[in-house]
Design a protein around this motif. Structure first.
Motif, mmCIF file in Angstrom:
data_model
loop_
_atom_site.group_PDB
_atom_site.id
_atom_site.type_symbol
_atom_site.label_atom_id
_atom_site.label_comp_id
_atom_site.label_asym_id
_atom_site.label_seq_id
_atom_site.Cartn_x
_atom_site.Cartn_y
_atom_site.Cartn_z
ATOM 1 N N LYS A 12 -35.718 -22.728 -1.650
ATOM 2 C CA LYS A 12 -34.732 -23.444 -2.467
ATOM 3 C C LYS A 12 -34.190 -24.686 -1.756
ATOM 4 O O LYS A 12 -33.940 -25.713 -2.382
ATOM 5 C CB LYS A 12 -33.585 -22.495 -2.814
ATOM 6 C CG LYS A 12 -32.776 -22.924 -4.003
ATOM 7 C CD LYS A 12 -31.849 -21.795 -4.415
ATOM 8 C CE LYS A 12 -31.203 -22.092 -5.734
ATOM 9 N NZ LYS A 12 -30.354 -20.985 -6.184
ATOM 10 N N GLY A 54 -40.392 -27.111 -9.019
ATOM 11 C CA GLY A 54 -40.076 -25.703 -8.747
ATOM 12 C C GLY A 54 -41.283 -24.886 -8.339
ATOM 13 O O GLY A 54 -41.238 -23.660 -8.317
ATOM 14 N N LYS A 90 -43.370 -19.530 -7.459
ATOM 15 C CA LYS A 90 -42.497 -20.144 -8.467
ATOM 16 C C LYS A 90 -41.192 -19.377 -8.493
ATOM 17 O O LYS A 90 -41.129 -18.224 -8.076
ATOM 18 C CB LYS A 90 -43.137 -20.060 -9.856
ATOM 19 C CG LYS A 90 -44.478 -20.733 -9.986
ATOM 20 C CD LYS A 90 -45.019 -20.501 -11.394
ATOM 21 C CE LYS A 90 -46.433 -21.010 -11.542
ATOM 22 N NZ LYS A 90 -46.981 -20.729 -12.863
ATOM 23 N N PHE A 91 -40.169 -20.027 -9.027
ATOM 24 C CA PHE A 91 -38.884 -19.345 -9.202
ATOM 25 C C PHE A 91 -38.862 -18.661 -10.564
ATOM 26 O O PHE A 91 -39.432 -19.151 -11.536
ATOM 27 C CB PHE A 91 -37.717 -20.336 -9.110
ATOM 28 C CG PHE A 91 -37.471 -20.839 -7.714
ATOM 29 C CD1 PHE A 91 -37.317 -19.957 -6.655
ATOM 30 C CD2 PHE A 91 -37.371 -22.199 -7.466
ATOM 31 C CE1 PHE A 91 -37.086 -20.422 -5.376
ATOM 32 C CE2 PHE A 91 -37.137 -22.667 -6.191
ATOM 33 C CZ PHE A 91 -36.992 -21.776 -5.146
ATOM 34 N N GLU A 107 -34.815 -16.902 -8.245
ATOM 35 C CA GLU A 107 -34.213 -18.193 -7.898
ATOM 36 C C GLU A 107 -32.887 -17.990 -7.182
ATOM 37 O O GLU A 107 -32.501 -18.780 -6.323
ATOM 38 C CB GLU A 107 -34.028 -19.053 -9.152
ATOM 39 C CG GLU A 107 -33.650 -20.476 -8.830
ATOM 40 C CD GLU A 107 -33.761 -21.396 -10.029
ATOM 41 O OE1 GLU A 107 -33.530 -22.599 -9.837
ATOM 42 O OE2 GLU A 107 -34.070 -20.930 -11.133
ATOM 43 N N GLY A 110 -33.968 -17.538 -3.568
ATOM 44 C CA GLY A 110 -34.500 -18.828 -3.148
ATOM 45 C C GLY A 110 -35.347 -18.827 -1.897
ATOM 46 O O GLY A 110 -35.508 -19.865 -1.261
#
Length: 193
Positions: A12, A54, A90-91, A107, A110
């Motif tokens: 993140k 992302g 991927k988130f 997410e 992160g």
């Protein structure tokens, strides 16, 4: 996974672009991961993480030597590891593995811990059959293996002879028995058609 904090990648907070990491996996790493296939080794990993929005593309270059047991003599043998692997991250809302090379991480967290992925990439390089090169196996174990292999082959021959002998006498008994007359009549019908 406190032992593996070194292998966490803070996705993140990574800015766009490519970021490089290097790892040295030693006996302690394999002991901590406690996987069945590999318990010891010295492996170097070069990792590049490319962030595009992302999505994260992780490229692993893995090189080194692991110790695995020889299938023939059971002594440890060196096995060279050299592989390149990809992983896409991927988130999402929760952790999941979409397929072999796509992972969704929450997410809210992160980050991804790559320790288990590193172990799996290494373990997957081990062939189904792994033996020392010719002449390098433990001599005493090789002698025992040959001795038992030779004995079991001769024992199997003796058992086979006994079984076939019984089968022949059993078939002789069947042919000498009288058959049911109803079956004889049915056979005549088949023969006439």
């Amino acid at each position: 996974m406190g032992k593996f904090n070194l292998y966490k990648i803070p996705l993140k907070s990574l800015p766009e672009g490519t970021h490089n990491y290097e790892y040295h996996l030693d006996d302690q790493f394999f002991k901590n991961i406690d996987g069945p296939e590999v318990q010891r080794g010295t492996v170097d990993v070069a990792l590049s993480v490319k962030r595009t929005g992302g999505t994260f593309e992780l490229k692993f270059m893995i090189n080194g030597v692991i110790l695995i047991p020889c299938d023939r003599c059971l002594d440890n043998m060196d096995f060279e590891v050299a592989t390149n692997e990809h992983l896409y991250v991927k988130f999402g809302s929760e952790y999941s593995e979409e397929n072999d090379d796509v992972v969704i991480v929450p997410e809210s967290e992160g980050e991804i811990n790559i320790a288990w992925f590193l172990y799996e990439f290494i373990a997957l390089t081990i062939p189904l059959k792994h033996v020392h090169p010719a002449g390098k196996c433990n001599k005493s174990m090789s002698v025992k293996l040959r001795k038992h292999s030779a004995r079991s082959a001769s024992e199997e021959d003796e058992e086979d002879n006994g079984i076939f002998g019984e089968e022949e006498s059993a078939t002789d008994d069947i042919t000498n028995e009288e058959t049911d007359p109803r079956w004889d009549e049915l056979k005549k019908l088949i023969d006439n058609n």
